[in-house]
Design a protein around this motif. Structure first.
Motif, PDB file in Angstrom:
ATOM      1  N   ASN A 175       0.857  -1.130  -0.055  1.00 51.79           N
ATOM      2  CA  ASN A 175      -0.286  -0.089  -0.065  1.00 51.79           C
ATOM      3  C   ASN A 175       0.584   1.130   0.178  1.00 51.79           C
ATOM      4  O   ASN A 175       1.493   1.770   1.016  1.00 51.79           O
TER       5      ASN A 175
ATOM      6  N   THR B 239       1.146   5.316  -1.473  1.00 55.12           N
ATOM      7  CA  THR B 239       0.911   6.529  -2.381  1.00 55.12           C
ATOM      8  C   THR B 239       2.209   7.232  -2.334  1.00 55.12           C
ATOM      9  O   THR B 239       2.552   7.693  -1.318  1.00 55.12           O
TER      10      THR B 239
ATOM     11  N   ASP C 159       1.188  11.709  -5.178  1.00 51.43           N
ATOM     12  CA  ASP C 159      -0.314  11.946  -5.805  1.00 51.43           C
ATOM     13  C   ASP C 159      -0.523  10.709  -7.094  1.00 51.43           C
ATOM     14  O   ASP C 159      -1.521  10.967  -7.652  1.00 51.43           O
ATOM     15  N   LYS C 160       0.731   9.981  -7.246  1.00 50.00           N
ATOM     16  CA  LYS C 160       0.330   8.959  -7.930  1.00 50.00           C
ATOM     17  C   LYS C 160      -0.887   7.760  -7.715  1.00 50.00           C
ATOM     18  O   LYS C 160      -0.859   7.610  -6.457  1.00 50.00           O
ATOM     19  N   GLU C 161      -1.274   7.403  -8.684  1.00 51.23           N
ATOM     20  CA  GLU C 161      -2.402   6.280  -8.257  1.00 51.23           C
ATOM     21  C   GLU C 161      -1.682   4.925  -7.958  1.00 51.23           C
ATOM     22  O   GLU C 161      -0.815   4.464  -8.455  1.00 51.23           O
ATOM     23  N   ARG C 162      -2.206   4.550  -6.840  1.00 53.63           N
ATOM     24  CA  ARG C 162      -1.386   3.259  -6.135  1.00 53.63           C
ATOM     25  C   ARG C 162      -1.600   1.807  -6.788  1.00 53.63           C
ATOM     26  O   ARG C 162      -2.565   1.909  -7.612  1.00 53.63           O
ATOM     27  N   HIS C 163      -0.654   1.167  -6.544  1.00 51.51           N
ATOM     28  CA  HIS C 163      -0.714  -0.192  -7.297  1.00 51.51           C
ATOM     29  C   HIS C 163      -1.149  -1.018  -6.016  1.00 51.51           C
ATOM     30  O   HIS C 163      -0.765  -1.104  -4.912  1.00 51.51           O
ATOM     31  N   ASP C 164      -2.142  -1.814  -6.144  1.00 49.46           N
ATOM     32  CA  ASP C 164      -2.841  -2.497  -4.770  1.00 49.46           C
ATOM     33  C   ASP C 164      -2.935  -4.114  -5.342  1.00 49.46           C
ATOM     34  O   ASP C 164      -4.134  -4.648  -4.916  1.00 49.46           O
TER      35      ASP C 164
ATOM     36  N   THR D 297       3.039   2.099  -8.098  1.00 50.48           N
ATOM     37  CA  THR D 297       2.038   2.815  -8.636  1.00 50.48           C
ATOM     38  C   THR D 297       1.486   1.997  -9.623  1.00 50.48           C
ATOM     39  O   THR D 297       2.011   0.861 -10.007  1.00 50.48           O
ATOM     40  N   ASN D 298       0.319   2.441 -10.298  1.00 47.40           N
ATOM     41  CA  ASN D 298      -0.467   1.576 -11.416  1.00 47.40           C
ATOM     42  C   ASN D 298       0.756   1.488 -12.571  1.00 47.40           C
ATOM     43  O   ASN D 298       0.393   0.776 -13.736  1.00 47.40           O
ATOM     44  N   SER D 299       1.572   2.363 -12.683  1.00 47.10           N
ATOM     45  CA  SER D 299       2.554   2.549 -13.683  1.00 47.10           C
ATOM     46  C   SER D 299       3.616   1.217 -13.724  1.00 47.10           C
ATOM     47  O   SER D 299       4.352   1.170 -12.531  1.00 47.10           O
TER      48      SER D 299
ATOM     49  N   ASP E 273       7.236   2.350 -12.404  1.00 50.44           N
ATOM     50  CA  ASP E 273       7.389   2.960 -11.239  1.00 50.44           C
ATOM     51  C   ASP E 273       7.866   1.783 -10.136  1.00 50.44           C
ATOM     52  O   ASP E 273       7.018   0.847 -10.043  1.00 50.44           O
TER      53      ASP E 273
END
Length: 279
Positions: free
Chosen positions: A201, A203, A206-211, A253-255, A258
């Motif tokens: 978890n 963040t 401000d990047k969208e996290r990878h979960d 992150t979702n990228s 990253d």
């Protein structure tokens, strides 16, 4: 002469009776372990050394120095035995097989939790865009770990999926315990290795996290403990385990560009309940 023959007959009869009694005495279940399987479930507390965490991705590459972290215990909680929630706390599951009376091999999951301390000042090197816009900038080479800048947790969890090779020795005879089928005290030692399969978890800026769960690295460990066995089949086991974790591929992150990486030492205390049975 008749008296001598009678005495010899009685002696032989008594000897035969004694041998019959000895051979008919059943062996204790706890006398041998070879061929037995065991399984246990329990909880843990975790301690981690400081860690350098390296973040890299499109447009940034920086490292935070000597980051501190803690675990996330639930204490004595019903979730440990609630089937719908028992994977939420910090838990340990293991199943093993005795290949000899003393040695066993097992596979298990140490579900630890790792939470970075926020609002701490750390040294950093490297660069990232919009420095200072997250309330984190203090001075050159220093950063405040604000929640707007970074939240970083392996809380679902720091999953160490590992294989262990262990030795078990019965201490009962040294303590004067004769009926080990009622109570037996064992000492154990072991070594292990495996992979880290966390659900991180994070963040970051401000990047969208990878979960999602992902294989992020490897670990090695060693342990020692005590096993208290009751009525042949049931036991309480305590362990002190320590080791090294290297996570070189942490999704943040979702990228897919990253990533983060870190390595640290850990110490884990475990208390578990379980059962042991002959196959």
């Amino acid at each position: 002469m008749k008296n001598i023959i009678l005495l010899l007959t009685l002696a032989l009869s008594f000897q035969g009776f004694s041998q019959s009694e000895v051979t008919s005495t059943p062996k204790k279940f706890t006398a041998h372990n070879k061929g037995k399987i065991y399984v246990f479930w329990g909880g843990n507390r975790d301690f981690f050394t400081d860690s350098d965490i390296h973040f890299r991705g499109e447009g940034y590459d920086f490292e935070l120095k000597d980051v501190k972290a803690h675990d996330k215990p639930k204490g004595w909680h019903i979730d440990y035995i609630n089937p719908g929630r028992m994977t939420i706390p910090q838990t340990n599951f293991r199943i093993g097989y005795f290949i000899t009376d003393h040695y066993n091999i097992s596979i298990g999951v140490d579900h630890m939790k790792y939470v970075m301390y926020n609002d701490r000042t750390v040294d950093y090197t490297g660069s990232y865009p919009n420095r200072g816009s997250y309330g984190e900038a203090i001075a050159d080479g220093k950063t405040l770990l604000t929640e707007d800048f970074l939240l970083f947790e392996h809380t679902d969890g720091l999953n160490y999926v590992n294989v262990e090779f262990s030795r078990v020795d019965d201490l009962s005879k040294y303590l004067g315990i004769r009926d080990t089928d009622k109570f037996q005290l064992n000492i154990l030692e072991g070594i292990g290795a495996g992979v880290l399969y966390p659900k991180t978890n994070a963040t970051l800026m401000d990047k969208e996290r990878h979960d999602d769960f992902h294989i992020s690295g490897y670990g090695v460990s060693a342990k020692a403990g005590l096993n208290f066995t009751f009525f042949k089949h049931f036991f309480i086991q305590t362990e002190l385990k320590g080791g090294y974790i290297n996570m070189g591929n942490i999704r943040t992150t979702n990228s897919s560009a990253d990533k983060a990486s870190q390595s640290f030492l850990f110490c884990e205390t475990v208390i578990a309940i379980g059962g042991i049975f002959k196959v």
